[in-house]
Design a protein around this motif. Sequence first.
Motif, PDB file in Angstrom:
ATOM      1  N   LYS A 176       0.828  -1.206   0.000  1.00 31.02           N
ATOM      2  CA  LYS A 176       0.000   0.000   0.000  1.00 31.02           C
ATOM      3  C   LYS A 176       0.862   1.256   0.000  1.00 31.02           C
ATOM      4  O   LYS A 176       0.542   2.244  -0.671  1.00 31.02           O
ATOM      5  N   LEU A 177       1.940   1.221   0.763  1.00 34.42           N
ATOM      6  CA  LEU A 177       2.859   2.358   0.775  1.00 34.42           C
ATOM      7  C   LEU A 177       3.414   2.622  -0.616  1.00 34.42           C
ATOM      8  O   LEU A 177       3.460   3.768  -1.078  1.00 34.42           O
ATOM      9  N   HIS A 178       3.839   1.560  -1.268  1.00 34.87           N
ATOM     10  CA  HIS A 178       4.402   1.699  -2.617  1.00 34.87           C
ATOM     11  C   HIS A 178       3.376   2.302  -3.574  1.00 34.87           C
ATOM     12  O   HIS A 178       3.676   3.236  -4.332  1.00 34.87           O
ATOM     13  N   ASP A 179       2.147   1.787  -3.540  1.00 29.40           N
ATOM     14  CA  ASP A 179       1.106   2.260  -4.461  1.00 29.40           C
ATOM     15  C   ASP A 179       0.731   3.715  -4.182  1.00 29.40           C
ATOM     16  O   ASP A 179       0.580   4.516  -5.117  1.00 29.40           O
ATOM     17  N   GLU A 180       0.580   4.052  -2.899  1.00 30.32           N
ATOM     18  CA  GLU A 180       0.168   5.413  -2.539  1.00 30.32           C
ATOM     19  C   GLU A 180       1.245   6.435  -2.882  1.00 30.32           C
ATOM     20  O   GLU A 180       0.964   7.504  -3.437  1.00 30.32           O
ATOM     21  N   ILE A 181       2.483   6.119  -2.553  1.00 31.05           N
ATOM     22  CA  ILE A 181       3.580   7.056  -2.825  1.00 31.05           C
ATOM     23  C   ILE A 181       3.825   7.174  -4.321  1.00 31.05           C
ATOM     24  O   ILE A 181       4.068   8.263  -4.852  1.00 31.05           O
ATOM     25  N   ASP A 182       3.732   6.048  -5.021  1.00 35.16           N
ATOM     26  CA  ASP A 182       3.952   6.049  -6.471  1.00 35.16           C
ATOM     27  C   ASP A 182       2.861   6.823  -7.208  1.00 35.16           C
ATOM     28  O   ASP A 182       3.095   7.367  -8.297  1.00 35.16           O
ATOM     29  N   SER A 183       1.667   6.878  -6.627  1.00 38.24           N
ATOM     30  CA  SER A 183       0.549   7.573  -7.284  1.00 38.24           C
ATOM     31  C   SER A 183       0.683   9.093  -7.220  1.00 38.24           C
ATOM     32  O   SER A 183      -0.006   9.812  -7.950  1.00 38.24           O
ATOM     33  N   LYS A 193      -2.276  13.168   0.637  1.00 35.83           N
ATOM     34  CA  LYS A 193      -2.117  11.751   0.300  1.00 35.83           C
ATOM     35  C   LYS A 193      -0.829  11.191   0.900  1.00 35.83           C
ATOM     36  O   LYS A 193      -0.803  10.062   1.398  1.00 35.83           O
ATOM     37  N   LEU A 194       0.224  11.994   0.855  1.00 35.96           N
ATOM     38  CA  LEU A 194       1.494  11.548   1.426  1.00 35.96           C
ATOM     39  C   LEU A 194       1.441  11.523   2.952  1.00 35.96           C
ATOM     40  O   LEU A 194       2.064  10.664   3.587  1.00 35.96           O
ATOM     41  N   ASP A 195       0.706  12.452   3.540  1.00 37.32           N
ATOM     42  CA  ASP A 195       0.564  12.471   5.000  1.00 37.32           C
ATOM     43  C   ASP A 195      -0.116  11.201   5.506  1.00 37.32           C
ATOM     44  O   ASP A 195       0.250  10.655   6.551  1.00 37.32           O
ATOM     45  N   ILE A 196      -1.102  10.740   4.762  1.00 36.88           N
ATOM     46  CA  ILE A 196      -1.862   9.558   5.172  1.00 36.88           C
ATOM     47  C   ILE A 196      -0.973   8.317   5.233  1.00 36.88           C
ATOM     48  O   ILE A 196      -1.188   7.419   6.057  1.00 36.88           O
ATOM     49  N   THR A 197       0.049   8.269   4.380  1.00 37.28           N
ATOM     50  CA  THR A 197       0.929   7.092   4.368  1.00 37.28           C
ATOM     51  C   THR A 197       1.705   6.936   5.675  1.00 37.28           C
ATOM     52  O   THR A 197       2.231   5.859   5.960  1.00 37.28           O
ATOM     53  N   GLU A 198       1.765   7.993   6.477  1.00 36.71           N
ATOM     54  CA  GLU A 198       2.461   7.917   7.763  1.00 36.71           C
ATOM     55  C   GLU A 198       1.856   6.828   8.650  1.00 36.71           C
ATOM     56  O   GLU A 198       2.549   6.203   9.460  1.00 36.71           O
ATOM     57  N   ILE A 199       0.563   6.581   8.475  1.00 35.76           N
ATOM     58  CA  ILE A 199      -0.122   5.548   9.258  1.00 35.76           C
ATOM     59  C   ILE A 199       0.531   4.189   9.033  1.00 35.76           C
ATOM     60  O   ILE A 199       0.769   3.427   9.975  1.00 35.76           O
ATOM     61  N   TYR A 200       0.836   3.882   7.767  1.00 36.55           N
ATOM     62  CA  TYR A 200       1.416   2.579   7.447  1.00 36.55           C
ATOM     63  C   TYR A 200       2.843   2.458   7.971  1.00 36.55           C
ATOM     64  O   TYR A 200       3.261   1.378   8.408  1.00 36.55           O
ATOM     65  N   PHE A 201       3.586   3.552   7.943  1.00 38.38           N
ATOM     66  CA  PHE A 201       4.940   3.521   8.507  1.00 38.38           C
ATOM     67  C   PHE A 201       4.889   3.247  10.013  1.00 38.38           C
ATOM     68  O   PHE A 201       5.711   2.495  10.549  1.00 38.38           O
ATOM     69  N   LYS A 202       3.922   3.840  10.695  1.00 34.42           N
ATOM     70  CA  LYS A 202       3.782   3.623  12.134  1.00 34.42           C
ATOM     71  C   LYS A 202       3.368   2.185  12.436  1.00 34.42           C
ATOM     72  O   LYS A 202       3.834   1.582  13.408  1.00 34.42           O
ATOM     73  N   LYS A 203       2.480   1.634  11.608  1.00 35.37           N
ATOM     74  CA  LYS A 203       2.063   0.247  11.799  1.00 35.37           C
ATOM     75  C   LYS A 203       3.242  -0.703  11.599  1.00 35.37           C
ATOM     76  O   LYS A 203       3.412  -1.678  12.342  1.00 35.37           O
ATOM     77  N   LEU A 204       4.058  -0.423  10.596  1.00 27.53           N
ATOM     78  CA  LEU A 204       5.230  -1.259  10.343  1.00 27.53           C
ATOM     79  C   LEU A 204       6.236  -1.156  11.485  1.00 27.53           C
ATOM     80  O   LEU A 204       6.859  -2.148  11.869  1.00 27.53           O
ATOM     81  N   GLU A 205       6.384   0.040  12.044  1.00 21.83           N
ATOM     82  CA  GLU A 205       7.300   0.219  13.172  1.00 21.83           C
ATOM     83  C   GLU A 205       6.811  -0.557  14.391  1.00 21.83           C
ATOM     84  O   GLU A 205       7.606  -1.165  15.120  1.00 21.83           O
ATOM     85  N   GLU A 241      12.207   7.433   2.095  1.00 22.08           N
ATOM     86  CA  GLU A 241      13.015   8.462   1.433  1.00 22.08           C
ATOM     87  C   GLU A 241      12.269   9.069   0.251  1.00 22.08           C
ATOM     88  O   GLU A 241      12.314  10.285   0.027  1.00 22.08           O
ATOM     89  N   GLU A 242      11.593   8.224  -0.522  1.00 23.34           N
ATOM     90  CA  GLU A 242      10.823   8.717  -1.666  1.00 23.34           C
ATOM     91  C   GLU A 242       9.672   9.602  -1.196  1.00 23.34           C
ATOM     92  O   GLU A 242       9.370  10.633  -1.809  1.00 23.34           O
ATOM     93  N   ARG A 243       9.052   9.219  -0.107  1.00 26.91           N
ATOM     94  CA  ARG A 243       7.970  10.025   0.470  1.00 26.91           C
ATOM     95  C   ARG A 243       8.490  11.393   0.909  1.00 26.91           C
ATOM     96  O   ARG A 243       7.883  12.430   0.612  1.00 26.91           O
ATOM     97  N   ARG A 244       9.625  11.401   1.606  1.00 26.88           N
ATOM     98  CA  ARG A 244      10.200  12.672   2.067  1.00 26.88           C
ATOM     99  C   ARG A 244      10.614  13.549   0.895  1.00 26.88           C
ATOM    100  O   ARG A 244      10.431  14.771   0.922  1.00 26.88           O
ATOM    101  N   ARG A 245      11.177  12.920  -0.143  1.00 24.19           N
ATOM    102  CA  ARG A 245      11.613  13.679  -1.318  1.00 24.19           C
ATOM    103  C   ARG A 245      10.436  14.388  -1.974  1.00 24.19           C
ATOM    104  O   ARG A 245      10.519  15.583  -2.312  1.00 24.19           O
ATOM    105  N   LYS A 246       9.347  13.681  -2.149  1.00 23.12           N
ATOM    106  CA  LYS A 246       8.172  14.264  -2.793  1.00 23.12           C
ATOM    107  C   LYS A 246       7.531  15.337  -1.914  1.00 23.12           C
ATOM    108  O   LYS A 246       7.066  16.373  -2.415  1.00 23.12           O
ATOM    109  N   MET A 247       7.513  15.100  -0.613  1.00 23.74           N
ATOM    110  CA  MET A 247       6.936  16.100   0.286  1.00 23.74           C
ATOM    111  C   MET A 247       7.774  17.376   0.291  1.00 23.74           C
ATOM    112  O   MET A 247       7.225  18.491   0.269  1.00 23.74           O
ATOM    113  N   ASP A 248       9.091  17.223   0.313  1.00 23.85           N
ATOM    114  CA  ASP A 248       9.971  18.398   0.274  1.00 23.85           C
ATOM    115  C   ASP A 248       9.765  19.187  -1.017  1.00 23.85           C
ATOM    116  O   ASP A 248       9.713  20.422  -1.006  1.00 23.85           O
ATOM    117  N   TYR A 249       9.648  18.466  -2.120  1.00 27.41           N
ATOM    118  CA  TYR A 249       9.449  19.118  -3.415  1.00 27.41           C
ATOM    119  C   TYR A 249       8.127  19.884  -3.432  1.00 27.41           C
ATOM    120  O   TYR A 249       8.062  21.036  -3.887  1.00 27.41           O
TER     121      TYR A 249
END
Length: 242
Positions: free
Chosen positions: A161-168, A188-200, A223-231
Amino acid sequence: MKFYTTSSTGDSGLLYLGHWINQYFHFPFRIMSADIGIDAEIEILDEDLHSNGLIIKAQVKSTQSPINANFSEYVEKDHIDYWSKLTVPVIYFKVDLKNNKIYHKIISSLDGIELTSSGNGNKRKIEFDLSKDLLDLSSKQKWLDFFKVVEYHNMYSYIEKLHDEIDSVVVDNVSFFQNEVIEELLEKLDITEIYFKKLEALKNLYPWKFGKEINDKIECLNEERRRKMDYLHREQQMLNYD
């Protein structure tokens, strides 16, 4: 040679527990050949009797005297510390051979366990409630809930899900977007934080399941998520500046 009844009681309790677990939970029960504070292990299976890859360690104590009221067990502090350091969950069982009942306490939770002074050294007192700690058919689901067996199997789906959401979130032509579009992509990128927390959280529960390949994959996604958010934040600042 004299046969000591204490040995008979211990063996009987261990065998009775194994029979009960196998008959009612349909979980494999293996008696340990070398006892260093762990008497047996229980392998968790799903509803289709497939292994979940989760092993529970068991410490078993038995008695021929009937247990008719709430009671406490006193265990060496070193034993509790040892069980707490294991990378798999530990359950302490007390088998009442007179009434054919089994009581249990999940050591991994440390609930109902307190430090007390007993005898020549510090011991831990494990308190048992006859109704709450009775091993019965409902205990199976409680174990699954506590050890989050179902959550573990979501690890790969979270990564997918992380891959699909970030790639979209495509940022190549974001400079031509309106501020509202940038806000939508950031959300959309903020929402992916939920999955990172679940994985942690899963990593804290099952650290041995997160090898280099899995950790590298999660880090690349982060890293890809942070890159896109920074951009997106930079583009947003430029729009607001203009």
